[in-house]
Every structure is written in structure tokens, then in C-alpha cells.
Design a protein around this motif. Structure first.
Motif, PDB file in Angstrom:
ATOM      1  N   LEU A 128     -87.116 -34.611 -31.235  1.00 40.22           N
ATOM      2  CA  LEU A 128     -88.198 -35.212 -30.835  1.00 40.22           C
ATOM      3  C   LEU A 128     -88.055 -36.729 -31.219  1.00 40.22           C
ATOM      4  O   LEU A 128     -88.025 -36.889 -32.618  1.00 40.22           O
ATOM      5  CB  LEU A 128     -89.586 -34.613 -31.477  1.00 40.22           C
ATOM      6  N   LEU A 129     -88.190 -37.751 -30.521  1.00 39.14           N
ATOM      7  CA  LEU A 129     -88.098 -39.268 -30.768  1.00 39.14           C
ATOM      8  C   LEU A 129     -89.529 -39.521 -31.055  1.00 39.14           C
ATOM      9  O   LEU A 129     -89.821 -40.641 -31.946  1.00 39.14           O
ATOM     10  CB  LEU A 129     -87.597 -39.954 -29.893  1.00 39.14           C
ATOM     11  N   GLY A 130     -90.508 -39.085 -30.359  1.00 36.85           N
ATOM     12  CA  GLY A 130     -91.891 -39.618 -30.421  1.00 36.85           C
ATOM     13  C   GLY A 130     -92.866 -39.008 -29.701  1.00 36.85           C
ATOM     14  O   GLY A 130     -92.445 -38.482 -28.488  1.00 36.85           O
ATOM     15  N   THR A 184    -106.839 -32.276 -23.341  1.00 37.81           N
ATOM     16  CA  THR A 184    -105.623 -33.064 -23.997  1.00 37.81           C
ATOM     17  C   THR A 184    -104.694 -33.789 -23.304  1.00 37.81           C
ATOM     18  O   THR A 184    -104.435 -33.488 -22.234  1.00 37.81           O
ATOM     19  CB  THR A 184    -104.505 -31.918 -24.824  1.00 37.81           C
ATOM     20  N   LEU A 185    -104.607 -34.960 -23.598  1.00 34.48           N
ATOM     21  CA  LEU A 185    -103.396 -35.826 -22.998  1.00 34.48           C
ATOM     22  C   LEU A 185    -102.192 -35.969 -23.953  1.00 34.48           C
ATOM     23  O   LEU A 185    -102.405 -36.361 -25.150  1.00 34.48           O
ATOM     24  CB  LEU A 185    -104.082 -37.094 -22.491  1.00 34.48           C
ATOM     25  N   SER A 186    -101.257 -35.583 -23.475  1.00 39.21           N
ATOM     26  CA  SER A 186    -100.215 -35.593 -24.487  1.00 39.21           C
ATOM     27  C   SER A 186     -98.782 -35.942 -23.552  1.00 39.21           C
ATOM     28  O   SER A 186     -98.484 -35.710 -22.646  1.00 39.21           O
ATOM     29  CB  SER A 186     -99.847 -34.218 -25.115  1.00 39.21           C
ATOM     30  N   VAL A 187     -98.073 -36.882 -24.287  1.00 34.02           N
ATOM     31  CA  VAL A 187     -96.798 -37.584 -24.020  1.00 34.02           C
ATOM     32  C   VAL A 187     -95.875 -37.562 -25.146  1.00 34.02           C
ATOM     33  O   VAL A 187     -96.131 -37.757 -26.061  1.00 34.02           O
ATOM     34  CB  VAL A 187     -96.991 -39.006 -23.211  1.00 34.02           C
ATOM     35  N   ALA A 188     -94.450 -37.362 -24.489  1.00 34.31           N
ATOM     36  CA  ALA A 188     -93.448 -37.186 -25.640  1.00 34.31           C
ATOM     37  C   ALA A 188     -92.141 -37.593 -25.132  1.00 34.31           C
ATOM     38  O   ALA A 188     -91.782 -37.496 -24.049  1.00 34.31           O
ATOM     39  CB  ALA A 188     -93.401 -35.733 -26.116  1.00 34.31           C
ATOM     40  N   VAL A 189     -91.464 -38.154 -26.009  1.00 35.57           N
ATOM     41  CA  VAL A 189     -89.846 -38.641 -25.601  1.00 35.57           C
ATOM     42  C   VAL A 189     -89.042 -37.928 -26.534  1.00 35.57           C
ATOM     43  O   VAL A 189     -89.118 -37.836 -27.818  1.00 35.57           O
ATOM     44  CB  VAL A 189     -89.732 -39.960 -25.619  1.00 35.57           C
ATOM     45  N   GLY A 190     -87.941 -37.215 -26.117  1.00 36.77           N
ATOM     46  CA  GLY A 190     -86.994 -36.604 -26.997  1.00 36.77           C
ATOM     47  C   GLY A 190     -85.674 -36.272 -26.362  1.00 36.77           C
ATOM     48  O   GLY A 190     -85.454 -36.586 -25.274  1.00 36.77           O
ATOM     49  N   GLU A 191     -84.787 -35.778 -27.145  1.00 39.06           N
ATOM     50  CA  GLU A 191     -83.579 -35.294 -26.654  1.00 39.06           C
ATOM     51  C   GLU A 191     -83.388 -33.659 -27.107  1.00 39.06           C
ATOM     52  O   GLU A 191     -84.291 -33.384 -27.652  1.00 39.06           O
ATOM     53  CB  GLU A 191     -82.393 -36.062 -27.268  1.00 39.06           C
ATOM     54  N   LYS A 192     -82.464 -33.057 -26.517  1.00 34.17           N
ATOM     55  CA  LYS A 192     -82.444 -31.703 -26.890  1.00 34.17           C
ATOM     56  C   LYS A 192     -82.443 -31.377 -28.343  1.00 34.17           C
ATOM     57  O   LYS A 192     -81.537 -31.918 -29.001  1.00 34.17           O
ATOM     58  CB  LYS A 192     -81.131 -30.866 -26.223  1.00 34.17           C
ATOM     59  N   MET A 204     -79.159 -39.972 -24.183  1.00 31.90           N
ATOM     60  CA  MET A 204     -80.244 -40.655 -23.547  1.00 31.90           C
ATOM     61  C   MET A 204     -81.633 -39.505 -23.393  1.00 31.90           C
ATOM     62  O   MET A 204     -81.171 -38.286 -23.564  1.00 31.90           O
ATOM     63  CB  MET A 204     -79.873 -40.796 -22.135  1.00 31.90           C
ATOM     64  N   PRO A 205     -82.806 -40.065 -23.658  1.00 28.69           N
ATOM     65  CA  PRO A 205     -83.784 -39.184 -23.790  1.00 28.69           C
ATOM     66  C   PRO A 205     -84.531 -38.855 -22.518  1.00 28.69           C
ATOM     67  O   PRO A 205     -84.168 -39.410 -21.734  1.00 28.69           O
ATOM     68  CB  PRO A 205     -84.763 -40.243 -24.627  1.00 28.69           C
ATOM     69  N   TYR A 206     -85.376 -37.902 -22.539  1.00 23.09           N
ATOM     70  CA  TYR A 206     -86.230 -37.005 -21.657  1.00 23.09           C
ATOM     71  C   TYR A 206     -87.811 -37.568 -22.095  1.00 23.09           C
ATOM     72  O   TYR A 206     -88.041 -37.704 -23.201  1.00 23.09           O
ATOM     73  CB  TYR A 206     -86.052 -35.745 -21.707  1.00 23.09           C
ATOM     74  N   LEU A 207     -88.336 -37.589 -21.058  1.00 18.93           N
ATOM     75  CA  LEU A 207     -89.954 -37.821 -21.022  1.00 18.93           C
ATOM     76  C   LEU A 207     -90.638 -36.493 -20.768  1.00 18.93           C
ATOM     77  O   LEU A 207     -90.408 -35.876 -19.739  1.00 18.93           O
ATOM     78  CB  LEU A 207     -90.213 -38.994 -20.044  1.00 18.93           C
ATOM     79  N   ASN A 234     -93.110 -48.666 -28.802  1.00 20.17           N
ATOM     80  CA  ASN A 234     -92.544 -48.185 -30.301  1.00 20.17           C
ATOM     81  C   ASN A 234     -91.165 -47.405 -30.447  1.00 20.17           C
ATOM     82  O   ASN A 234     -90.850 -47.984 -31.354  1.00 20.17           O
ATOM     83  CB  ASN A 234     -93.784 -47.062 -30.810  1.00 20.17           C
ATOM     84  N   LEU A 235     -90.867 -47.011 -29.497  1.00 16.69           N
ATOM     85  CA  LEU A 235     -89.231 -46.290 -29.535  1.00 16.69           C
ATOM     86  C   LEU A 235     -88.290 -47.314 -29.123  1.00 16.69           C
ATOM     87  O   LEU A 235     -86.927 -47.121 -29.162  1.00 16.69           O
ATOM     88  CB  LEU A 235     -89.067 -45.189 -28.701  1.00 16.69           C
ATOM     89  N   ASP A 236     -88.748 -48.688 -28.583  1.00 15.66           N
ATOM     90  CA  ASP A 236     -87.825 -49.564 -28.161  1.00 15.66           C
ATOM     91  C   ASP A 236     -87.069 -49.056 -26.984  1.00 15.66           C
ATOM     92  O   ASP A 236     -85.688 -49.319 -26.617  1.00 15.66           O
ATOM     93  CB  ASP A 236     -86.736 -50.317 -29.189  1.00 15.66           C
ATOM     94  N   LEU A 237     -87.771 -48.297 -26.060  1.00 13.12           N
ATOM     95  CA  LEU A 237     -86.997 -47.789 -25.189  1.00 13.12           C
ATOM     96  C   LEU A 237     -87.705 -48.374 -23.386  1.00 13.12           C
ATOM     97  O   LEU A 237     -89.124 -48.687 -23.716  1.00 13.12           O
ATOM     98  CB  LEU A 237     -87.436 -46.063 -25.025  1.00 13.12           C
ATOM     99  N   THR A 238     -87.062 -48.130 -22.582  1.00 17.99           N
ATOM    100  CA  THR A 238     -87.347 -48.860 -21.152  1.00 17.99           C
ATOM    101  C   THR A 238     -87.180 -47.630 -20.049  1.00 17.99           C
ATOM    102  O   THR A 238     -86.593 -46.711 -20.549  1.00 17.99           O
ATOM    103  CB  THR A 238     -86.460 -50.011 -20.637  1.00 17.99           C
ATOM    104  N   PRO A 239     -88.016 -47.515 -19.157  1.00 20.29           N
ATOM    105  CA  PRO A 239     -87.932 -46.379 -18.315  1.00 20.29           C
ATOM    106  C   PRO A 239     -86.524 -46.007 -17.897  1.00 20.29           C
ATOM    107  O   PRO A 239     -86.417 -44.980 -17.629  1.00 20.29           O
ATOM    108  CB  PRO A 239     -88.784 -47.153 -17.113  1.00 20.29           C
ATOM    109  N   ASP A 240     -85.650 -47.074 -17.565  1.00 17.73           N
ATOM    110  CA  ASP A 240     -84.486 -46.841 -17.112  1.00 17.73           C
ATOM    111  C   ASP A 240     -83.557 -46.173 -18.142  1.00 17.73           C
ATOM    112  O   ASP A 240     -82.251 -45.968 -17.645  1.00 17.73           O
ATOM    113  CB  ASP A 240     -83.770 -48.008 -16.538  1.00 17.73           C
ATOM    114  N   SER A 241     -83.981 -45.981 -19.438  1.00 16.31           N
ATOM    115  CA  SER A 241     -83.234 -45.089 -20.189  1.00 16.31           C
ATOM    116  C   SER A 241     -83.562 -43.558 -20.429  1.00 16.31           C
ATOM    117  O   SER A 241     -82.824 -43.034 -20.999  1.00 16.31           O
ATOM    118  CB  SER A 241     -83.664 -45.709 -21.607  1.00 16.31           C
ATOM    119  N   LEU A 242     -84.442 -43.367 -19.585  1.00 16.29           N
ATOM    120  CA  LEU A 242     -84.732 -42.047 -19.236  1.00 16.29           C
ATOM    121  C   LEU A 242     -83.774 -41.325 -18.465  1.00 16.29           C
ATOM    122  O   LEU A 242     -83.280 -41.821 -17.447  1.00 16.29           O
ATOM    123  CB  LEU A 242     -86.216 -41.709 -18.866  1.00 16.29           C
ATOM    124  N   GLN A 243     -83.271 -40.030 -18.831  1.00 17.39           N
ATOM    125  CA  GLN A 243     -82.500 -39.130 -17.937  1.00 17.39           C
ATOM    126  C   GLN A 243     -82.917 -37.960 -17.294  1.00 17.39           C
ATOM    127  O   GLN A 243     -82.315 -37.434 -16.628  1.00 17.39           O
ATOM    128  CB  GLN A 243     -81.200 -38.786 -18.785  1.00 17.39           C
TER     129      GLN A 243
END
Length: 249
Positions: free
Chosen positions: A23-25, A12-20, A1-4, A49-58
Motif C-alpha cells: 500500500l502506497l497511500g 464511507t468514501l475511500s481511495v487508495a493507491v498501491g502495488e501488489k 507501477m501503481p494501481y488505484l 502527496n505520493l508524487d504521482l500523476t494519472p498516467d503513472s497508473l496501470q
């Protein structure tokens, strides 16, 4: 499961989603300081774009500052709400970490700098230690003269250790004082090889924050607070008035 990860401490405004280690996006913009308006659409677009929902975040990593007072609060307020609503762990890391990691492969002393006006900068020191990129001086607010003295002191240590006597200066603070830094530090001064290396990246915050979350070194979302390193102007004036014997009528 990914992290935000989110950072709004600077322009700069930066957001990212990834796992250990993966980097997913990532989405980063330098178009405006109006982060309060742009953050959620940027984040929603990335998640979609990553086909993720908030409840997928860990877990969530946030840049806790230092930086713009208003900017820092935007990300911190948002992630506190996310963490409590989703019941997931939160960790705050230095926004300077997100800038410094542009230099993690450098053999120089890496010095990220956020411009704090009045010839001041928020800064910290990093360098390679036994093959690991480490923070060797914690976040602090320094006037330019004191920062240059601190860099030169570290250069003495590096020379004694027979390490390269050079410093990589990153960020809008380095660019704001580029001429003076180059003049006073001479040939040992290096700057970002491209403009993108002067931006904070949320992906770099993931690199720092995910191991902390996995080690259980998280923050209480209810009490978590930004790192400002200095008082806001109104607080300064209030304290000055108190010290001068004034009142707060």
C-alpha cells in the motif's frame, strides 16, 4: 507501477493507491455522503502527496456495490471515464469485500452488512479455508430473519467441522441491528473491535482487485455497470403498476 482503488458505495468514501502486496497511500472519510463533491479533491490530494500523476497508473479497482444507488454510481462513473481516458484496465469488485477483509485473520464466520433499510441488509459470507480467506456465499439482499437463519445454518456446518461456532458481524448494518443480532445469535455474535472496522477500505479492494487485473479478468469500461441487487424505488413502483394492470402514461 501503481494501481488505484475507489469506493463510494456507503457513507464511507475511500481511495487508495498501491502495488501488489504494498500500500502506497490511502485516504478515507466518513464526514459526508456528498461523495460527488469530495471524491476528486481527496484523490488529487492523495496522488499529489505520493508524487504521482494519472498516467503513472496501470489499472483501476472500483467497489461496484451493493450499497447506496447514488453512491455506487459516483465511483463507477468516475473510474469508467478514467479507464477509457488513460487506456488502462478496470476491474469491479464487491464493496462488501472491502469491508469483510477487516476480519481476514479471524477464525469466525465473517459477515459484512450494509444497511438496506426495512430490516434488510446487503451481505455475503467469508471465512478461512485452508489458510486462505475466501468468499463462501455471494452478495445478496436479505431480510434480517433470513440472514440470521443463514448464519445459524452455517454454524451447524462449523460445529460438525469442529470449527469455532462464532460470527464476526461488520458494517453499519450490523450496528443498526446490533441488539437484535446479539439477542438472537447469543454468545456466538461478535462485532467490530473498533469503529474503523465498520468502514470499507479501498486498500482492501486493491488486495482483491490487483490479482484479477494481473490475471486478465477485467471489465469492459464502456459496458461496466454497478451491482445494485435490488431495483430503485421508481422501478419497483413501475413494475408493481404493470403487475396490477396499470399504465405508464
Amino acid at each position: 507501477m501503481p494501481y488505484l482503488a475507489i469506493d463510494t458505495a456507503t457513507q464511507t468514501l475511500s481511495v487508495a493507491v498501491g502495488e501488489k502486496g504494498k500500500l502506497l497511500g490511502e485516504a478515507t472519510t466518513q464526514l459526508s455522503r456528498n461523495h460527488s463533491v469530495k471524491m476528486m479533491p481527496l484523490l488529487e490530494g492523495l496522488m499529489s502527496n505520493l508524487d504521482l500523476t494519472p498516467d503513472s497508473l496501470q489499472g483501476i479497482v472500483v467497489g461496484r456495490g451493493p450499497g447506496s444507488y447514488t453512491g455506487v454510481r459516483i465511483a463507477v462513473t468516475a473510474v469508467k471515464a478514467f479507464a477509457m481516458a488513460l487506456n488502462i484496465p478496470l476491474v469491479g469488485v464487491s464493496s462488501l469485500d472491502g469491508l469483510a477483509r477487516h476480519g481476514e485473520l479471524s477464525d469466525a464466520l465473517v459477515v459484512p452488512m450494509f444497511d438496506a433499510r426495512r430490516k434488510q441488509a446487503y451481505t455475503a459470507f467469508y471465512e478461512q479455508q485452508n489458510g486462505v480467506f475466501e468468499k463462501i456465499a455471494e452478495d445478496r439482499l436479505l431480510v434480517l430473519d433470513d440472514l440470521i437463519k443463514a448464519i445459524n445454518s452455517r454454524m451447524v456446518v462449523r460445529r460438525l467441522d469442529k470449527r469455532p461456532v462464532k460470527v464476526l458481524l461488520l458494517g453499519d448494518g450490523a450496528q443498526a441491528h446490533r441488539e437484535e443480532l446479539r439477542e438472537r445469535l447469543g454468545e456466538k455474535a461478535q462485532f467490530a473491535p473498533s469503529p474503523s472496522h465498520d468502514f470499507v477500505r479501498a486498500a482492501h479492494l486493491l488486495d482483491v482487485g490487483i490479482p484479477l487485473i494481473e490475471a486478465g479478468e477485467t471489465h469492459d469500461a464502456a459496458t461496466f455497470a454497478p451491482e445494485y441487487l435490488q431495483l430503485v424505488e421508481a422501478e419497483k413502483k413501475w413494475l408493481e403498476a404493470q403487475q396490477a394492470g396499470g399504465t405508464t402514461q
